[in-house]
Design an enzyme around this catalytic site. Structure first.
Site, mmCIF file in Angstrom:
data_model
loop_
_atom_site.group_PDB
_atom_site.id
_atom_site.type_symbol
_atom_site.label_atom_id
_atom_site.label_comp_id
_atom_site.label_asym_id
_atom_site.label_seq_id
_atom_site.Cartn_x
_atom_site.Cartn_y
_atom_site.Cartn_z
ATOM 1 N N GLY A 61 6.800 9.099 -1.572
ATOM 2 C CA GLY A 61 6.535 10.479 -1.982
ATOM 3 C C GLY A 61 5.321 11.098 -1.307
ATOM 4 O O GLY A 61 5.206 12.304 -1.221
ATOM 5 N N GLU A 62 4.423 10.293 -0.810
ATOM 6 C CA GLU A 62 3.177 10.770 -0.226
ATOM 7 C C GLU A 62 3.378 11.153 1.245
ATOM 8 O O GLU A 62 3.921 10.374 2.029
ATOM 9 C CB GLU A 62 2.133 9.663 -0.345
ATOM 10 C CG GLU A 62 0.759 10.047 0.103
ATOM 11 C CD GLU A 62 -0.195 8.858 0.020
ATOM 12 O OE1 GLU A 62 -1.068 8.778 0.899
ATOM 13 O OE2 GLU A 62 -0.039 8.032 -0.888
ATOM 14 N N ALA A 63 2.918 12.331 1.628
ATOM 15 C CA ALA A 63 3.126 12.856 2.986
ATOM 16 C C ALA A 63 2.567 11.925 4.065
ATOM 17 O O ALA A 63 3.197 11.727 5.109
ATOM 18 C CB ALA A 63 2.515 14.242 3.121
ATOM 19 N N ILE A 105 4.987 9.089 4.525
ATOM 20 C CA ILE A 105 6.192 9.580 5.207
ATOM 21 C C ILE A 105 5.906 9.701 6.695
ATOM 22 O O ILE A 105 6.709 9.297 7.529
ATOM 23 C CB ILE A 105 6.665 10.932 4.616
ATOM 24 C CG1 ILE A 105 7.155 10.737 3.185
ATOM 25 C CG2 ILE A 105 7.761 11.544 5.478
ATOM 26 C CD1 ILE A 105 7.437 12.031 2.437
#
Length: 145
Positions: free
Chosen positions: A43-45, A48
């Site tokens: 979920g964390e940019a 990703i």
């Protein structure tokens, strides 16, 4: 800690490197990677970013020089296009907030415009349109951890 970071980067690289993307266009390769290889986007940019960066490196290594499947100049372009695909997938397939509000979805022309300065999208317009059409027709079912 630098040693710890290097260790995890190598683990991620060797895991992704075990997958072959040879002969796939970037949309098919990314779809395969995110749906068949045991990966779920975090979920964390920042996480990703690391996962897509590793994917892009491996995709580039497998397809550089194959103009039909990988018409990009370098690995960085692969990264930007892969990230654009994830954003397009989210944009086209996010759920409606309520019946009273309608969401404006990204159009093919807007997708091309977003990538125009990244990968000579005008030159490879049909390649980019094919990506858009594939994502519009069939979402990549990405489930965050």
């Amino acid at each position: 800690d630098g040693i710890d970071k290097d260790y995890w980067n190598l683990i991620r690289f060797y895991y992704v490197r075990a997958v072959s993307f040879v002969g796939m266009n970037i949309e098919k390769a990314l779809r395969h990677f995110l749906t068949n290889c045991g990966f779920r986007l975090p979920g964390e940019a920042q996480r990703i970013d690391r996962v897509i960066s590793t994917f892009s490196q491996c995709y580039w290594e497998d397809n550089a020089g194959d103009i039909a499947n990988c018409p990009f100049q370098d690995q960085d372009t692969c990264f930007l296009v892969a990230f654009a695909i994830i954003m397009l997938n989210t944009d086209l397939h996010k759920s409606q907030p309520s019946k009273s509000k309608t969401l404006k979805r990204m159009t093919r022309s807007e997708f091309i415009a977003n990538l125009r300065h990244v990968c000579a999208a005008d030159k490879f317009q049909s390649y980019i349109y094919d990506i858009y059409d594939a994502i519009e027709m069939t979402p990549i079912l990405v489930t965050p951890n």
